[in-house]
Design a protein around this motif. Sequence first.
Motif, PDB file in Angstrom:
ATOM      1  N   ILE A  95      17.460 105.220 -33.850  1.00 10.27           N
ATOM      2  CA  ILE A  95      19.304 105.549 -33.217  1.00 10.27           C
ATOM      3  C   ILE A  95      19.722 105.360 -31.853  1.00 10.27           C
ATOM      4  N   GLU A  96      18.975 106.051 -30.792  1.00  8.33           N
ATOM      5  CA  GLU A  96      19.003 106.341 -29.880  1.00  8.33           C
ATOM      6  C   GLU A  96      19.243 104.827 -29.288  1.00  8.33           C
TER       7      GLU A  96
ATOM      8  N   ILE B 183      20.655 101.987 -31.308  1.00  9.47           N
ATOM      9  CA  ILE B 183      22.260 101.521 -31.746  1.00  9.47           C
ATOM     10  C   ILE B 183      23.605 102.500 -31.603  1.00  9.47           C
ATOM     11  N   ALA B 184      22.777 103.431 -30.790  1.00  6.29           N
ATOM     12  CA  ALA B 184      24.067 104.356 -30.238  1.00  6.29           C
ATOM     13  C   ALA B 184      24.534 104.161 -29.262  1.00  6.29           C
TER      14      ALA B 184
ATOM     15  N   SER C 197      24.000  98.942 -25.935  1.00  3.57           N
ATOM     16  CA  SER C 197      25.003  98.609 -25.449  1.00  3.57           C
ATOM     17  C   SER C 197      24.471  99.112 -23.701  1.00  3.57           C
TER      18      SER C 197
ATOM     19  N   VAL D 258      28.725 100.867 -27.397  1.00  3.50           N
ATOM     20  CA  VAL D 258      28.818 102.481 -27.950  1.00  3.50           C
ATOM     21  C   VAL D 258      28.434 101.747 -29.768  1.00  3.50           C
ATOM     22  N   PHE D 259      27.831 102.626 -30.604  1.00  7.18           N
ATOM     23  CA  PHE D 259      27.636 101.985 -31.672  1.00  7.18           C
ATOM     24  C   PHE D 259      27.821 101.173 -32.653  1.00  7.18           C
TER      25      PHE D 259
ATOM     26  N   HIS E 135      29.909  98.647 -31.294  1.00  8.21           N
ATOM     27  CA  HIS E 135      31.514  98.562 -30.886  1.00  8.21           C
ATOM     28  C   HIS E 135      31.613  96.596 -31.126  1.00  8.21           C
TER      29      HIS E 135
END
Length: 451
Positions: free
Chosen positions: A87-88, A90-91, A95, A119-120, A122
């Motif tokens: 999760i960290e 990908i979030a 990036s 981030v996420f 994008h």
Amino acid sequence: MKKRLIRYTALAGLLLAAPALMAQEAAEAVPAATLDSGNTAWIIVATVLVLMMTIPGLALFYGGLVRQKNILSIMMQCLIITAVITIEWIAIGYSWVFGTGFMESGSSLGAVIGGFDKVFLHGITLDSLTAGNIPEILFVLFQCMFAVITPALIIGAFAERIKFSGFLLFTILWAILIYNPMAHWVWGGGWMQEMGAIDFAGGTVVHINAGISALIMAIMLGRRKGYRTTGHPVTPHNIPFVVIGTALLWLGWIGFNAGSGLAADGLAANAFLVTHLATAVAAVTWMSLEWIINKKPTVVGICTGAVAGLVAITPAAGTVDAMGAFFIGLASALVCFVMVAFVKPRLKYDDSLDAFGVHGIGGLVGAILTGVFATRFVTGADGVQGALSGDWNQLWIQVVASGASIAFSAIGTIILFFIVDKLVGLRVSKDEESIGLDISQHGEIAYTEDE
């Protein structure tokens, strides 16, 4: 006169349009990058192999080495790391490591961290390609597995005595503030990469980074209750689990190293070969040392030796040939054996499962010897080479990168230890440690007897 004016006007129009027409023709002459299905298929397999290293590989390897009352805590730690670090990553992690926002803006922060532009994920689409002409989303996942296993390695240092809440908070902060910056330095265009440091698959980023943090955690947490440095070491409760975990790590490491070139080519084949050879040499060397010194070759010993070889060849897998792999495997087993069998008892620190002695020291040996054995036989006519081939500068670069990794990991871990210990605490109570972390932290037991 009118006809002449028309001709001049048409000629001027052609002259003005010529640059645009030439640019269009040049663009059409260079074909757009297209997805390479062979490389993509291989990196999908490699990604699965690296995931398998943490769950179930490391969970079984570490789980078998601890006492029966603590095996579930080890497995829980491996599982939750896989979940929360994914999760960290990908979030923000991807990036921070591979983003280009700061570098493209000309900010000096680009040498330290990538940016917030991805981030996420994008801006990353199904059609976005990266090195090897593989989908960027696949590269995200492949690198995610490296981000997962690195903090999982630290578990081996503080096994059997850490609070689950403290462990979880420390791991998340460590991934964000220590792993991500160092991964950017080495792989994302940061200052170590600019300096020319070689780390094909994670000698500094993964093993030195995790190993040094492991040592700091082991020292600051203190020794386990009843831990004795000589005479009666803690007996592993399930050695067959250790063997299965070692086998899964050995297999998964093929994806770890051979996948790091992001292509199904000769470099991947060479990385596969040198990884397997160095591991075999280290396993035999460790077994032989035990046989000579302790009169009996042990199963845990040969497993530990194999892991030491896997660790040491990791930074060098993309630059050394079979001879280099042989000597890296030999050196890693010798040095790591001395650290585990002699230095640790002498200094009396409780590195429970030898995370520092194997991963930290093995990673250091491999990173430095990369600067010795790198050869253009593997890297190509214009590629890097090591001291053995006449380039002593590369050895110096490897030493500087390793030293910087040690300092950053150590200082960062000390700071995080104090923060997390102040917020939620890190060490379990003596009573909780006595009954075991499986019950005290999770309310479960691994094995039951039939009534």
